[in-house]
Design a protein around this motif. Structure first.
Motif, mmCIF file in Angstrom:
data_model
loop_
_atom_site.group_PDB
_atom_site.id
_atom_site.type_symbol
_atom_site.label_atom_id
_atom_site.label_comp_id
_atom_site.label_asym_id
_atom_site.label_seq_id
_atom_site.Cartn_x
_atom_site.Cartn_y
_atom_site.Cartn_z
ATOM 1 N N LYS A 44 11.965 -7.312 2.618
ATOM 2 C CA LYS A 44 11.144 -6.537 3.258
ATOM 3 C C LYS A 44 11.680 -4.969 3.069
ATOM 4 O O LYS A 44 10.885 -4.213 2.286
ATOM 5 N N THR A 45 12.827 -4.798 3.775
ATOM 6 C CA THR A 45 13.314 -3.208 3.809
ATOM 7 C C THR A 45 13.856 -2.787 2.458
ATOM 8 O O THR A 45 13.539 -1.883 2.073
ATOM 9 N N LEU A 48 10.643 -2.057 0.445
ATOM 10 C CA LEU A 48 9.918 -0.634 0.895
ATOM 11 C C LEU A 48 10.768 0.343 0.544
ATOM 12 O O LEU A 48 10.097 1.485 0.105
ATOM 13 N N ASP A 159 8.296 0.582 8.763
ATOM 14 C CA ASP A 159 9.474 -0.463 8.379
ATOM 15 C C ASP A 159 9.256 -1.220 9.884
ATOM 16 O O ASP A 159 10.172 -0.524 10.890
ATOM 17 N N THR A 190 6.084 -3.074 7.159
ATOM 18 C CA THR A 190 6.555 -4.517 7.077
ATOM 19 C C THR A 190 6.644 -5.116 8.353
ATOM 20 O O THR A 190 6.360 -4.352 9.530
#
Ligand SMILES: Nc1ncnc2c1ncn2[C@@H]1O[C@H](COP(=O)(O)OP(=O)(O)O)[C@@H](O)[C@H]1O
Ligand SMILES: [Mg+2]
Length: 310
Positions: A44-45, A48, A159, A190
């Motif tokens: 996810k990070t 992003l 995030d 996220t």
């Protein structure tokens, strides 16, 4: 051509042997809260931060507000706000000083009036003269969102904004995020919290091991499951006959555990009506009637074979 505010195509990122992001494509529409949901390590990070222009992709293209993130980073930066995780750098500054400092760093309006407006938006007006380190976890998260808003961005990236917050602080933050969306901004966040994704996000990309498995509204994701819910009840008199209930319309599975009957159904309303009629006709008594609908947790389990624990 697309009118999506974010358009990601075939995005890939490797760290040595690890493929952190594996051929990810997604689109974010202007004015929505778009969530990337997945367990720790899902990518996810990394996804992003590539969209934000902070990490270099190994492959794929990213367009944000019509600009290519790699080739046109300056134009993208002006239009986005990024929530920072760490406030420890600024321990010696007050909340108000931080906001005006950030505004100046971004070349935005850092005047006392504008600072007051931003702090009002995140409900920290009374904290303007307090040191950032004295804020609670929820207040620090709200401050970091205010800092992400200093340049009046079109798109705000968050995030895991509510990780570590208590339920009340989490709900307050959801309201804040919704109010930012309602001002016409686009939010990309996220989370590994199912409930947060389900209640807060307009659309969700479900991510696992570097890939996006599904992307849709929470309702549509849940509707992909064959079951629409379950009914369970404790029988207080005669022991119920599972076979009798297994024949009711919509029932996919009937199981008995002690006195408790549970029916999985593809049509919750229809099965519920039939259940009530059948038990009434036969004068079967029960209490603790509970109906449940499938959740995103069930969606995740169904498509990945894994439970996503909070
Ligand atoms: N800077 C990095 N160097 C090496 N591996 C990384 C780095 N950042 C992330 N990873 C790895 O990439 C994968 C995805 O990580 P990340 O994007 O942080 O996932 P998430 O945010 O969903 O928890 C993980 O296996 C993680 O260990
Ligand atoms: Mg992460």
């Amino acid at each position: 051509m697309t009118d999506s505010i974010i358009d990601v195509q075939n995005l890939t990122k490797r760290y040595g042997q690890t493929i952190a992001v594996d051929d990810v494509s997604l689109r974010v529409e202007a004015g929505e809260i778009f969530g990337i949901l997945g367990p720790n390590g899902a990518g996810k990070t990394t996804t992003l931060e590539m969209i934000e222009g902070l990490r270099q992709p190994d492959g794929g293209t990213i367009t944000v507000a019509g600009f290519d993130v790699v080739r046109d980073a300056e134009n993208v930066k002006r239009r986005i706000g990024i929530q920072l995780q760490s406030t420890s750098l600024f321990d010696h500054l007050t909340v108000g000083e931080l906001v005006s400092l950030f505004a100046e760093l971004y070349g935005a309006d850092g005047s006392p009036g504008r600072t007051q407006d931003l702090l009002g938006m995140v409900s920290l007006t009374e904290k303007a003269d307090d040191h950032a380190q004295t804020l609670s976890g929820g207040q620090q998260q709200r401050l970091s969102i205010a800092l992400a808003l200093v340049n009046d961005p079109e798109i705000v990236f968050l995030d895991e904004p509510t990780t570590g917050l208590d339920p009340q602080a989490r709900r307050n933050l959801w309201d804040l995020i919704r109010s930012i969306r309602d001002q016409g901004k686009t939010i990309v966040l996220t989370t590994h919290y199912m409930e947060e994704a389900e209640l807060l996000c307009d659309r969700i990309a479900v991510m696992d091991t570097g890939t996006i498995i599904l992307c849709d509204t929470p309702d549509n994701l849940i509707a992909t499951l064959e079951t629409t819910g379950s009914i369970s009840a404790d029988f207080t008199g005669v022991q119920p006959d599972e076979a009798l209930f297994a024949q009711l319309p919509g029932v996919q599975n009937a199981s008995l555990s002690g006195h408790r009957l549970t029916l999985q159904t593809s049509n919750l309303n229809q099965t519920l009506i039939a259940f009530i009629e059948t038990t009434r006709e036969r004068r079967m008594e029960f209490d603790q009637l509970i109906t449940t609908r499938p959740t995103l947790e069930d969606v995740f389990l169904h498509y990945t074979g894994k439970a996503l624990r909070e």
